[in-house]
Design an enzyme around this catalytic site. Structure first.
Site, PDB file in Angstrom:
ATOM      1  N   ARG A   1      -2.143  77.419  -0.019  1.00 27.74           N
ATOM      2  CA  ARG A   1      -3.440  76.771   0.245  1.00 27.74           C
ATOM      3  C   ARG A   1      -3.961  77.035   1.643  1.00 27.74           C
ATOM      4  NH1 ARG A   1      -1.424  70.447   0.463  1.00 27.74           N
ATOM      5  NH2 ARG A   1      -3.116  70.065   1.917  1.00 27.74           N
TER       6      ARG A   1
ATOM      7  N   CYS B   1      -6.649  62.136  -4.787  1.00 25.35           N
ATOM      8  CA  CYS B   1      -6.801  62.088  -3.329  1.00 25.35           C
ATOM      9  C   CYS B   1      -6.758  63.470  -2.692  1.00 25.35           C
ATOM     10  CB  CYS B   1      -5.763  61.161  -2.698  1.00 25.35           C
ATOM     11  SG  CYS B   1      -4.078  61.682  -2.995  1.00 25.35           S
TER      12      CYS B   1
ATOM     13  N   GLU C   1       1.596  66.074  -7.544  1.00 27.01           N
ATOM     14  CA  GLU C   1       1.116  67.268  -6.839  1.00 27.01           C
ATOM     15  C   GLU C   1       2.016  68.463  -7.103  1.00 27.01           C
ATOM     16  OE1 GLU C   1       0.990  66.485  -2.624  1.00 27.01           O
ATOM     17  OE2 GLU C   1       2.850  65.344  -2.652  1.00 27.01           O
TER      18      GLU C   1
ATOM     19  N   ARG D   1      -1.672  59.486   5.619  1.00 24.79           N
ATOM     20  CA  ARG D   1      -0.666  60.546   5.791  1.00 24.79           C
ATOM     21  C   ARG D   1       0.193  60.219   7.020  1.00 24.79           C
ATOM     22  NH1 ARG D   1      -5.372  64.056   4.143  1.00 24.79           N
ATOM     23  NH2 ARG D   1      -4.679  65.347   2.408  1.00 24.79           N
TER      24      ARG D   1
ATOM     25  N   ASN E   1      -4.549  69.279  -3.895  1.00 24.88           N
ATOM     26  CA  ASN E   1      -4.368  70.392  -2.950  1.00 24.88           C
ATOM     27  C   ASN E   1      -3.068  71.127  -3.255  1.00 24.88           C
ATOM     28  OD1 ASN E   1      -6.542  69.142  -1.779  1.00 24.88           O
ATOM     29  ND2 ASN E   1      -5.334  68.143  -0.183  1.00 24.88           N
ATOM     30  N   ASP E   2      -1.986  70.354  -3.309  1.00 28.92           N
ATOM     31  CA  ASP E   2      -0.696  70.981  -3.602  1.00 28.92           C
ATOM     32  C   ASP E   2      -0.585  71.341  -5.080  1.00 28.92           C
ATOM     33  OD1 ASP E   2       0.652  71.253  -1.166  1.00 28.92           O
ATOM     34  OD2 ASP E   2       1.018  69.108  -1.088  1.00 28.92           O
TER      35      ASP E   2
ATOM     36  N   ARG F   1       1.519  56.581   2.500  1.00 29.34           N
ATOM     37  CA  ARG F   1       2.398  57.604   1.936  1.00 29.34           C
ATOM     38  C   ARG F   1       3.577  57.814   2.872  1.00 29.34           C
ATOM     39  NH1 ARG F   1       0.141  63.499   0.743  1.00 29.34           N
ATOM     40  NH2 ARG F   1       0.377  63.731   2.986  1.00 29.34           N
TER      41      ARG F   1
ATOM     42  N   HIS G   1      -3.868  72.004   6.071  1.00 29.98           N
ATOM     43  CA  HIS G   1      -4.052  70.728   6.761  1.00 29.98           C
ATOM     44  C   HIS G   1      -4.903  70.842   8.019  1.00 29.98           C
ATOM     45  CE1 HIS G   1      -0.917  69.498   3.976  1.00 29.98           C
ATOM     46  NE2 HIS G   1      -1.524  68.336   4.061  1.00 29.98           N
TER      47      HIS G   1
END
Ligand code: PEP
Ligand code: MG
Length: 594
Positions: free
Chosen positions: A487, A524, A453, A315, A476-477, A351, A208
Site C-alpha cells: 500500500r 475504518c 484486515e 492508532r 487499507n491492509d 486499537r 501511513h
C-alpha cells in the site's frame, strides 16, 4: 514524474513544475524546507561474539534494501526530462556502485568482527575511515566523492535504524517540508501549526505517511523523485495535493491563480462546517454513525470540530514512536484518559499496538527483530501476544482509561479465533489484578473487537463474530493483503484498488457475518472517508464509518443526499461484476446522479 521549466513572454522564468502522487488534498503556498539526511548520532553498543554473524546479516539486509531503493529511484528517474534524468542517473549509478563495492562491504564486516560493535556504529566508522583517507589526498574529484560516501552511509544507516528525521524543530513559517522519504514516525514529529505541506520523493497514497498527512489536514504530494535534489530551502513553493503538483519559484500569474483556488476551497470548507451538528442521515431516514480516526491526542480537536460522533480508531502505536523506551502504564493511561475525557462521553475505540511493517518504534527494537517481509512478520497482535508484559501494560492503561468514559478495545491484524480468545483471557486477568488493587477500571469491561484486515479473517468472519464483540474493517491492509500490493509503494500504486471484486466480496461477507451474529461492524480504512465509496459501503449494509476528521463534512454531505433503496440496489449490481473497471463505472455512474 515530469518536470517542466516555464517559458513566459519570451523570458525564461525560474518556475519549475513537478508532478507526483497527490495524497492529501489542499493548496499550500509556502517556503521550502529541504530536509538533509546527515549521519547524525547513531547508536553504538558492544555485541557478543556469537552475535557477530547475525549483526553482519543485518547489515547485509540493510545494504540490499538500500540497493533496491537506489534501483527504484533510478527506474523512476527515466521518466524525467532528459537532462535531469542523466544528471540524477549518474549520481544514482555512483551510489549503486558504492553500495556494491566489496571494499566497503568487507570493511564494515571487518569492523563488526574486530571491534564487536553493532552494524550502525560499524557503518559510521567505515564512512569516517574512507572520508578521512580521501580528505588527505588533495584531489578535487575525490573531495566531491566525500559527500557521496556520506549520502550512501546515511542511506544504509536509515535502513538499519529507521531513525526519523529530527530536523523539524526550527522551521520557517509556512514551511513546505521536502524530503527523500518521511516515515510515519517522522510525520509524528511535525507540528502542523508550523507546516504548510510536505513533499517526498517516495511513498504511495495508502501508506501511513499519506494517512498522517490527511489526518493533519496538510496538503501532500509523494513520489516526486528528483524534487529533493532540485529544491533549495528558502524557495517559494506551491503544493497542490489534489492533482499531485509541486511548483517551485512560481511566476506571479501562477501564484495569483493558486491564491484564487485556495480561497475558493476555503469558502467551500466554510460552507461544509454548517453540517457539523447535523446527523449523517440519508433521505429515507437511515442514520449512519460517523466517527474519527486519530493517531495522536493532538488530533482530538479536529475530531470535535468536525462533529465526529466518537473515535472509531485510535492508532495507539504513534505513542510508541520517536522514543527510546516504550511508554509505561501511567503515561499511557494519562494520554488515553485525555482522549476519553476530551471526546465528551462519546465512544473511543482504542486499537492496541499495531507496530511493525512500515510503522517502526525504536524503543521496541529488541522485540521486533529484522524480517525479510516486515508486512508479514511480527507485527500488531502477533507482537502483543508474544510480549505479554508490553501488552498487559497497554491493556491496564486502556481498562483504567475506560473508567472515565466509554471505550472499546480493538485488535489489529487478527487472523484467528484463537487470538481473540487469548486476548479476552488476558483482559480478564489484568482486570482482576487491577480490581484487587482497588484501581478503578471500566465497568463493565470494554467490548473487544477484531480488525478485519487480513483476508483470512474476513473469510472466517462468521466464526469470528461468535468471539469478537464488534468488527472494524481495515480496508487499507485488506486491499494490500488480498491483492498482494504494498500500500505504500508508489510503483504499484495503480494496481492498489479497493474496488477490486475480491476485496468487495470480503467486505460483503464480513458485513453479512456481523449482521447474522448481531455484532456492530464499521469500516475504518481510507475508503470510509472517500465520498465516492459512501453509497457502496452503505448499500452493503455498513452503518458506521470512521475516517480522518478532514473527510467528515464531505462524507456527511454525500450521505445526506443518498437514498438507501437505490444505493442498496446499486451495491448489489456492483457485487455481480467481475471486472474492477465495471465496478468503477457503475459506482461513478451512481454518484453522478447524486
Ligand atoms: C487499515 O488497515 O485499513 C487500517 C485502518 O489500519 P491501518 O491503516 O492503521 O493499518
Ligand atoms: Mg491496518
Amino acid at each position: 514524474m515530469k518536470t517542466d521549466t516555464c517559458q513566459k513572454a519570451g523570458k525564461t522564468s525560474g518556475e519549475r513544475v513537478l508532478n507526483g502522487v497527490g495524497v492529501s488534498e489542499g493548496i499550500a503556498i509556502g517556503t521550502a524546507h529541504v530536509v538533509e539526511t546527515g549521519l547524525g548520532t547513531v547508536p553504538e553498543y558492544a555485541i557478543e561474539e556469537d552475535a557477530v554473524g547475525s549483526e553482519t546479516a543485518r547489515f547485509s539486509r540493510a545494504l540490499a534494501q538500500a540497493r533496491r531503493q537506489v534501483a527504484k529511484l533510478k527506474q523512476k528517474s527515466s521518466a524525467l526530462s532528459e537532462a535531469t534524468a542523466e544528471e540524477l542517473g549518474l549520481l544514482l549509478d555512483a551510489h549503486s556502485a558504492m553500495l556494491s563495492s566489496t571494499r566497503m562491504i568487507n570493511s564494515v564486516g571487518r569492523i563488526i568482527r574486530s571491534r564487536r560493535i553493532n552494524a550502525e556504529a560499524a557503518v559510521q566508522e567505515m564512512v569516517h575511515e574512507i572520508t578521512q583517507g580521501f580528505a588527505r589526498i588533495k584531489d578535487p574529484y575525490l573531495a566531491a566523492r566525500i559527500q557521496d560516501i556520506r549520502d550512501v552511509g546515511s542511506r544504509i544507516l536509515r535502513q538499519l535504524t529507521q531513525t526519523p528525521y529530527q530536523a523539524f524543530s526550527v522551521l520557517p513559517e509556512g514551511a513546505v517540508i521536502i524530503a527523500g522519504e518521511l516515515s510515519p514516525a517522522d510525520i509524528a514529529l511535525i507540528d502542523p501549526k508550523n507546516v504548510a505541506a510536505f513533499v517526498t520523493a517516495v511513498g504511495g497514497a495508502e501508506g501511513h505517511t499519506a494517512i498522517m498527512a490527511r489526518s493533519m489536514g496538510l496538503p501532500a504530494v509523494l513520489g516526486t523523485t528528483d524534487l529533493p535534489s532540485i529544491a533549495r530551502s528558502g524557495q517559494m513553493v506551491i503544493v497542490d495535493g489534489e492533482v499531485g503538483r509541486v511548483i517551485i519559484d512560481p511566476t506571479e500569474t501562477t501564484l495569483n491563480e493558486y491564491r484564487r483556488r485556495a480561497e475558493a476551497r476555503n469558502r467551500l470548507n466554510r460552507q461544509l462546517t454548517r453540517l457539523r451538528s447535523l446527523p449523517a442521515q440519508t433521505i429515507d431516514g437511515t442514520v449512519v454513525s460517523i466517527q474519527a480516526n486519530i493517531e495522536l491526542a493532538r488530533d482530538l480537536d479536529g475530531a470535535l470540530n468536525a462533529g465526529a460522533e466518537g473515535i472509531g480508531l485510535f492508532r495507539t502505536e504513534f505513542m510508541f514512536m520517536n522514543r527510546e523506551t516504550p511508554p509505561g502504564q501511567e503515561e499511557q493511561y494519562a494520554l488515553l484518559r485525555t482522549v476519553v475525557e476530551g471526546i465528551q462521553d462519546k465512544p473511543v475505540t482504542i486499537r492496541t499496538l499495531d507496530i511493525g511493517g512500515e510503522k517502526f518504534a525504536s524503543g521496541l527494537r529488541e522485540s521486533i527483530t529484522d524480517s525479510a517481509n516486515p508486512m508479514l512478520g511480527l507485527r500488531a497482535i502477533r507482537l502483543s501476544l508474544k510480549e505479554p508484559k508490553l501488552f498487559e501494560t497497554q491493556i491496564s492503561a486502556i481498562l483504567r482509561a475506560g473508567a472515565h468514559g466509554p471505550v472499546r478495545l480493538l485488535l489489529p491484524m487478527i487472523s484467528s479465533v484463537h487470538q481473540v480468545r487469548q486476548v479476552r483471557s488476558i483482559v480478564n486477568r489484568v482486570a482482576k489484578r487491577l480490581r484487587r488493587r482497588n484501581i478503578p477500571i471500566a465497568d463493565p469491561l470494554p467490548p473487544i473487537g477484531a480488525m478485519v484486515e487480513v483476508p483470512g479473517a474476513a473469510l472466517i468472519a462468521d466464526s469470528l463474530s461468535q468471539e469478537a464483540d464488534f468488527f472494524a474493517i481495515g480496508t487499507n491492509d485488506l486491499t494490500m493483503y488480498t491483492l498482494a500490493i504494498d500500500r505504500g509503494d508508489e510503483q504499484v500504486a495503480d494496481l492498489y484498488n479497493p474496488l477490486h471484486p475480491a476485496v468487495l466480496r470480503l467486505i460483503q461477507f464480513t458485513v453479512g457475518a456481523a449482521q447474522r451474529g448481531n455484532k456492530p461492524v464499521s469500516v475504518c480504512g481510507e475508503i470510509a472517508g472517500d465520498p465516492r465509496f459512501a453509497p457502496l459501503l452503505v448499500g452493503l449494509g455498513v452503518r458506521e464509518l470512521s475516517m480522518t476528521s478532514q473527510s467528515i463534512p464531505r462524507v456527511k454531505q454525500r450521505l445526506r443526499g443518498l437514498d438507501i433503496g437505490p444505493a442498496t440496489r446499486r451495491a448489489l449490481a456492483i457485487m455481480d461484476q467481475t471486472d474492477e473497471g465495471q465496478v468503477s463505472a457503475l459506482l461513478d455512474d451512481f454518484n453522478e446522479g447524486l
